[in-house]
Scaffold this motif. Structure first.
Motif, PDB file in Angstrom:
ATOM      1  N   TYR A 130       0.946  -1.245  -0.092  1.00  0.00           N
ATOM      2  CA  TYR A 130       0.121  -0.062  -0.102  1.00  0.00           C
ATOM      3  C   TYR A 130       1.011   1.430  -0.110  1.00  0.00           C
ATOM      4  O   TYR A 130       1.933   1.191   0.600  1.00  0.00           O
ATOM      5  N   THR A 134      -2.448   5.929   2.671  1.00  0.00           N
ATOM      6  CA  THR A 134      -3.683   5.355   1.824  1.00  0.00           C
ATOM      7  C   THR A 134      -4.922   5.154   2.558  1.00  0.00           C
ATOM      8  O   THR A 134      -4.762   4.708   3.905  1.00  0.00           O
ATOM      9  N   GLU A 135      -5.907   5.440   2.016  1.00  0.00           N
ATOM     10  CA  GLU A 135      -7.245   5.065   2.673  1.00  0.00           C
ATOM     11  C   GLU A 135      -7.957   4.028   1.882  1.00  0.00           C
ATOM     12  O   GLU A 135      -8.074   4.224   0.669  1.00  0.00           O
ATOM     13  N   ILE A 136      -8.561   3.195   2.487  1.00  0.00           N
ATOM     14  CA  ILE A 136      -9.212   2.033   1.794  1.00  0.00           C
ATOM     15  C   ILE A 136     -10.544   1.858   2.289  1.00  0.00           C
ATOM     16  O   ILE A 136     -10.869   2.372   3.537  1.00  0.00           O
ATOM     17  N   ARG A 137     -11.214   1.023   1.619  1.00  0.00           N
ATOM     18  CA  ARG A 137     -12.780   0.514   2.139  1.00  0.00           C
ATOM     19  C   ARG A 137     -12.534  -1.046   2.027  1.00  0.00           C
ATOM     20  O   ARG A 137     -12.218  -1.683   1.013  1.00  0.00           O
ATOM     21  N   LEU A 138     -12.934  -1.731   3.143  1.00  0.00           N
ATOM     22  CA  LEU A 138     -13.177  -3.201   3.211  1.00  0.00           C
ATOM     23  C   LEU A 138     -14.325  -3.476   4.193  1.00  0.00           C
ATOM     24  O   LEU A 138     -15.063  -2.544   4.846  1.00  0.00           O
ATOM     25  N   ASN A 205     -14.270  -4.020  -5.630  1.00  0.00           N
ATOM     26  CA  ASN A 205     -13.473  -3.535  -4.717  1.00  0.00           C
ATOM     27  C   ASN A 205     -12.100  -4.380  -4.914  1.00  0.00           C
ATOM     28  O   ASN A 205     -12.225  -5.891  -4.362  1.00  0.00           O
ATOM     29  N   THR A 206     -10.862  -3.951  -4.813  1.00  0.00           N
ATOM     30  CA  THR A 206      -9.759  -4.553  -4.498  1.00  0.00           C
ATOM     31  C   THR A 206      -9.003  -4.288  -3.679  1.00  0.00           C
ATOM     32  O   THR A 206      -7.728  -4.411  -3.553  1.00  0.00           O
ATOM     33  N   ASP A 207      -9.174  -3.411  -2.711  1.00  0.00           N
ATOM     34  CA  ASP A 207      -8.614  -2.614  -1.831  1.00  0.00           C
ATOM     35  C   ASP A 207      -7.889  -3.877  -0.836  1.00  0.00           C
ATOM     36  O   ASP A 207      -6.991  -3.608  -0.139  1.00  0.00           O
TER      37      ASP A 207
END
Length: 221
Positions: A130, A134-138, A205-207
């Motif tokens: 990453y 980084t900001e992600i969504r899971l 989504n591929t986070d």
């Protein structure tokens, strides 16, 4: 490279974890029963989400005494990479491989939704793929995801940069917005959000994929 996906009675994210490693990462994985007593030949251990042993007594409390657990503890103590997601995180705290505990959500309701997360430390074996800040969504799906530890433990987590993921909008009451932590050595990660459910564009989504890529890169080193 071989990953062991541990299967307990009541696990329901084992196939998702297996798919993330094999179909999306292109590595080898094997579903390993809770009755096994060795992890010889494996390069990483993945403990999936679900409801091990029906969550009786307390989430992860019975799984912690499964026949496979001494092998997992030995694997971790020898520096092997161990990832515990959701119920896997709960099992790791019950086994003493991670500090703190997971309590009932502050709302006392089961929560199932996408959660925005901030990656607090990209210098770990699980987050090196990453970018900084980084900001992600899971996705999250849990009834007991409220991470708790005392003030001394929290201070230690912060000082050692063991807090890896934090919630941007805390859904469950976790102390310091914690969504995932490592042990002090950095080879064991427990997290409530589900990276294995965010590894392909078909799902939008591929986070979560860079987490598994980070683990693979660390093993190759």
């Amino acid at each position: 490279m071989r990953f062991a996906v541990i299967v307990f009675p009541g696990s329901n994210c084992d196939e998702d974890m297996y798919y993330a490693v094999t179909d999306q990462l292109g590595e080898t994985a094997e579903l390993v029963s809770y009755t096994a007593t060795t992890l010889a030949g494996f390069d990483g251990v993945l403990i999936p989400g679900g409801f091990s042993y029906g969550d009786y007594l307390r989430c992860g409390a019975i799984a912690r005494f499964s026949p496979i657990m001494p092998a997992i503890i030995e694997f971790a103590n020898n520096g092997g990479l161990v990832l515990g997601v959701c119920n896997g995180f709960q099992i790791l705290t019950e086994a003493g491989l991670l500090p703190g505990a997971l309590r009932e959500n502050k709302t006392l309701n089961f929560i199932c939704k996408d959660a925005p997360l901030k990656i607090e430390n990209t210098q770990t074996a699980f987050t090196s793929a990453y970018g900084q800040n980084t900001e992600i969504r899971l996705p999250i799906a849990h009834g007991e995801g409220n991470y708790y530890c005392d003030e001394a433990t929290l201070a230690q987590l912060k000082a050692n940069h063991q807090i890896v993921f934090t919630y941007q909008d805390n859904p469950n009451g976790s102390v310091a917005d914690i969504a995932g932590i490592t042990n002090e050595a950095g080879n064991v990660l427990g997290m409530m959000p589900h990276p294995e459910r965010a590894v392909e564009w078909l799902l939008g989504n591929t986070d979560g994929l860079p987490l598994f890529e980070s683990m693979a890169a660390k093993v190759r080193q």
